[in-house]
Design an enzyme around this catalytic site. Structure first.
Site, PDB file in Angstrom:
ATOM      1  N   ARG A 104      -3.076  10.323  -0.535  1.00  0.00           N
ATOM      2  CA  ARG A 104      -1.968  11.088   0.027  1.00  0.00           C
ATOM      3  C   ARG A 104      -0.796  11.077  -0.953  1.00  0.00           C
ATOM      4  NH1 ARG A 104      -0.835  11.986   5.589  1.00  0.00           N
ATOM      5  NH2 ARG A 104      -2.385  10.445   6.160  1.00  0.00           N
ATOM      6  N   THR A 108       4.783  14.842  -0.899  1.00  0.00           N
ATOM      7  CA  THR A 108       4.424  15.961  -0.023  1.00  0.00           C
ATOM      8  C   THR A 108       3.634  15.516   1.204  1.00  0.00           C
ATOM      9  OG1 THR A 108       2.308  16.339  -1.119  1.00  0.00           O
ATOM     10  CG2 THR A 108       4.225  17.461  -2.044  1.00  0.00           C
ATOM     11  N   ASP A 200      -5.666  -0.486   9.356  1.00  0.00           N
ATOM     12  CA  ASP A 200      -6.136   0.261   8.184  1.00  0.00           C
ATOM     13  C   ASP A 200      -7.618  -0.060   7.973  1.00  0.00           C
ATOM     14  OD1 ASP A 200      -4.834   1.495   5.278  1.00  0.00           O
ATOM     15  OD2 ASP A 200      -6.852   0.639   5.262  1.00  0.00           O
ATOM     16  N   ASP A 203      -8.625  -1.463   4.470  1.00  0.00           N
ATOM     17  CA  ASP A 203      -8.182  -2.850   4.280  1.00  0.00           C
ATOM     18  C   ASP A 203      -9.044  -3.821   5.077  1.00  0.00           C
ATOM     19  OD1 ASP A 203      -6.207  -2.234   2.520  1.00  0.00           O
ATOM     20  OD2 ASP A 203      -4.558  -2.336   3.972  1.00  0.00           O
TER      21      ASP A 203
END
Ligand code: U5P
Length: 209
Positions: A104, A108, A200, A203
């Site tokens: 990502r 933006t 996550d 993770d």
């Protein structure tokens, strides 16, 4: 909801409960994600076409049904999607595996492709994109776009947990994509995490933080 399938098999739900638990460590988390992927693959392949043929048993000829040889492709989104690949391959061993890497952009917030290696005949295959979490839907929508650009027309998306926002975002651009999930959770938080979700996924799979 059209083209959304919540897989509520008791074994999937039980394992998802363990996956969500913050006390579940990486080893167990990885094993559970793989097991759920097997069960989800079983559910998502329910409508695979069959054809009739014949085999000879030790007793005599038998009319049997076999898969009609539809070519499959499994497309994990790096890196969390990798956790579901082996489970899928246990049930669909002949599937080819293509990888799409997306990150990502911090400014933006749009997903940017950094890696893409797909089977050459991707347009002829029935594809299943894997990402344990469908959060904003940005990654999944981008992966669908990449596959459609290469000529793919038959694309499914498989995740453990989906946020309503992610389902909407994918279906706004790609209403044809069937979404298979074990749970539709409440919402996204301000950081783009699914609530309650599981944290996550990358993770937790790989023990990073
Ligand atoms: N993601 C998580 N946990 C969350 C939300 C997102 O691990 O609660 C990961 C997804 O696995 C995905 C990426 O690969 O963040 C971005 O998701 P999305 O916002 O593009 O849908």
């Amino acid at each position: 909801m059209e083209n959304v399938f919540v897989l509520d098999h008791p074994l999937i739900q039980h394992k998802l409960a363990l996956i969500r638990d913050e006390n579940t460590g990486s080893k167990e988390f990885r094993e559970l994600v793989e097991e759920v992927a097997v069960l989800m693959a079983y559910e998502a392949t329910r409508n695979m076409p069959l054809e009739e043929t014949e085999v000879k048993t030790p007793v005599g000829p038998a009319k049997v049904k076999v898969l009609s040889g539809k070519k499959m492709g499994i497309i994990p989104i790096l890196r969390a999607g990798l956790g579901m690949v082996n489970g899928m391959l246990k049930l669909i061993p002949a599937a080819r595996v293509g990888h799409i890497g997306l990150y990502r952009d911090p400014d933006t917030l749009l997903p940017v492709e950094y890696y893409c290696k797909l089977p050459s005949d991707v347009s002829e295959r029935e594809l299943i994109i894997l990402d344990p979490m469908l959060a904003t839907g940005g990654s999944a929508a981008k992966a669908v776009e990449i596959l459609k650009e290469k000529g793919a027309t038959n694309i499914k998306l498989m995740c453990l947990i989906a946020a309503p926002e992610g389902i909407e975002a994918v279906h706004e651009k790609h209403p044809d994509v069937e979404i298979y999930t074990a749970s539709i959770d409440e919402k996204l938080n301000s950081h783009g995490y699914i609530v309650p979700g599981l944290g996550d996924a990358g993770d937790r799979l790989y023990g990073t933080k």
